[in-house]
Design a protein around this motif. Sequence first.
Motif, PDB file in Angstrom:
ATOM      1  N   TRP A   1      -6.478   4.297  -6.873  1.00 30.78           N
ATOM      2  CA  TRP A   1      -5.669   4.695  -5.729  1.00 30.78           C
ATOM      3  C   TRP A   1      -5.047   3.463  -5.089  1.00 30.78           C
ATOM      4  CZ3 TRP A   1      -7.352   2.322  -1.280  1.00 30.78           C
ATOM      5  CH2 TRP A   1      -8.675   1.841  -1.304  1.00 30.78           C
TER       6      TRP A   1
ATOM      7  N   GLN B   1       6.456   8.399  -7.804  1.00 29.30           N
ATOM      8  CA  GLN B   1       6.185   9.316  -6.703  1.00 29.30           C
ATOM      9  C   GLN B   1       6.708   8.776  -5.378  1.00 29.30           C
ATOM     10  OE1 GLN B   1       2.396  11.087  -4.142  1.00 29.30           O
ATOM     11  NE2 GLN B   1       2.001  10.149  -6.134  1.00 29.30           N
TER      12      GLN B   1
ATOM     13  N   GLN C   1       6.828   9.089  -1.160  1.00 31.17           N
ATOM     14  CA  GLN C   1       6.161   9.577   0.042  1.00 31.17           C
ATOM     15  C   GLN C   1       6.905   9.048   1.258  1.00 31.17           C
ATOM     16  OE1 GLN C   1       1.906   9.414   0.518  1.00 31.17           O
ATOM     17  NE2 GLN C   1       1.529   9.468  -1.689  1.00 31.17           N
TER      18      GLN C   1
ATOM     19  N   PHE D   1      -1.611   6.951  -2.348  1.00 32.75           N
ATOM     20  CA  PHE D   1      -1.165   7.290  -3.695  1.00 32.75           C
ATOM     21  C   PHE D   1      -2.363   7.303  -4.638  1.00 32.75           C
ATOM     22  CE2 PHE D   1       2.524   5.355  -1.697  1.00 32.75           C
ATOM     23  CZ  PHE D   1       3.586   6.151  -2.116  1.00 32.75           C
TER      24      PHE D   1
END
Length: 581
Positions: A484, A512, A514, A532
């Motif tokens: 992570w 990804q 965010q 993440f």
Amino acid sequence: MTRRRMLAALGLTGATLSGQMASRGVKSVARGKGSGLPFHARFTDVAHPAGLRAPVIYGPPDRMDYILEAMGCGVAFLDYDNDGWLDIFLLSGTRKEGEVPGASNRLYKNNRDGKFTDVTEKAGLRRQGWAYGVTVGDYNNDGFDDIFITSYGQNILYRNNGDGTFTDVTRQAGLWVAGNRFATGCTWVDYDRDGRLDLFVSHYVMFDFQTVPPAGKDPSCNYKGIPVNCGPRGLRAERCSLYHNNGDGTFTEVTERSGISKGGAAYGLTSVAADFDGDGWQDIYVACDSTPSMFFHNQHDGTFAEEGLERGVALNEDGLEQAGMGLSIGDFSLTGALGVLKTHFTEDTPALYQNDGKGNFVDCTLHAGLGVETRYVSWGAGIQDFDNDGLPDIFWVTGSVYPEIEKSYPGHPFRTPRVIFRNLGRGEFEELPDLAGPAIGEVHASRGVAFGDFDNDGDVDILIMNINEPPSLLRNDVTGSHHWLKVLLKGTKSNRSAIGATVIASYGSRRQAQAVTAQSGYLSVNDRRLHFGLGDAQKADLEILWPSGARERYAGVAADQLVTIREGAGIEKSDSFRRSP
């Protein structure tokens, strides 16, 4: 023909309809065979041992006479004292009959050992009333997060004094509003990129105890033939408001000048500000209950254009309005663009919208597999990677607004379980009623929900508001070897809280996005440290689009740590969380 006239012609405004929230009356889609894959996140409610034992009072304990009592309120994860540990702020309601002894908004300080201490009195935050929404951000750029609360009656701005206390500065800030307005959603947003946080507020209905009949007094206010509280349909809607930060501790209302007023009246609830189309300017999306949801597109000149219909997020894929309650944004399909999850009333699906990267959305709810769950009235929601496998999962809380129904219709209980879907990749999800721990199946009448890592162990925990019960704090215990990365941004040219920033993490073959938000879930606030999950990847490349418009890139950031990045100065701090409390 204008948008509003078009909706009226189609019968979609809801203004003349009575009694209840919008629902299509659809049944759940048949469930397919489960994947059989293990799920490495497990949730346990630790609220009681953590010291979160006071009930959140909201209306009578055994009925809901008015819609004002039924809507509940939000919750917040925040670090009010900048010690690196998430504290908790809980809103509270009251009762029509009068104040309830002990009921109050509450601030809990994180003791760093899994427990919290109630510091409400010391902080100067004790207050009882009909609180609904909360947004957290550093509006005066002094390095400490401030708190704004929406209410039925009067909204409140609390300035953080930096010494563990807060001061009510609502009047001196120019945010005092005459009369009893029913404010709900709220979010800090730097819409003009001047480095200062402005304030957006949505409103629900025009409400007065003297004119709105209680449950049982109006025959048109019923659900399945049972008398229930009235609204939102049949009650007058309100428009949203926008306040510009003057930079001197005061705000000026710019609702008309900014074009926000052109969105018209709607039953507005949760509000989220983010850069949905990647142009470097923050837009605002509002979940609306039984009226079309609204998407305010930033025009880069201090004004907005309401484009919910054009963007594909006003209605569901059938072209019908839904009872929009909760909102979450996240990149559930790993395209590098911010998608939207919106929750709704029972006998209807949620709405999952895929973003093409330019702020145009497609309803992919059924393709994603979310149509298997339509049993509950659904509220706060999140798109979060709970098992750190690199694929964001979906969670929401539930609870009815009609306690009276259960006696005649046992299939519509007042208290209902939580809902969690595991991301399988390929844009598909599967519901996990049994694999995510005992806390998922526990039944409550829940509303607000916030996501954050309260124990600093590298996963995402969940804070939940339960009506007339203590809150729930779902500790996440992740097993396995997944990695992570957490990212905390500090603005310099941008607002200090970096609200409105977008971070894109590239790890392995995945990408990804965010966003740093100031409201999400249902009228709630998440941990501002973006989390993440990286799966097997041991590092990630980061691309940051700051609210100022600046772009920065950081290659090969190691996994299993929190990195603090200051705009223009780089990574100023790394923390592996491997420390004693």
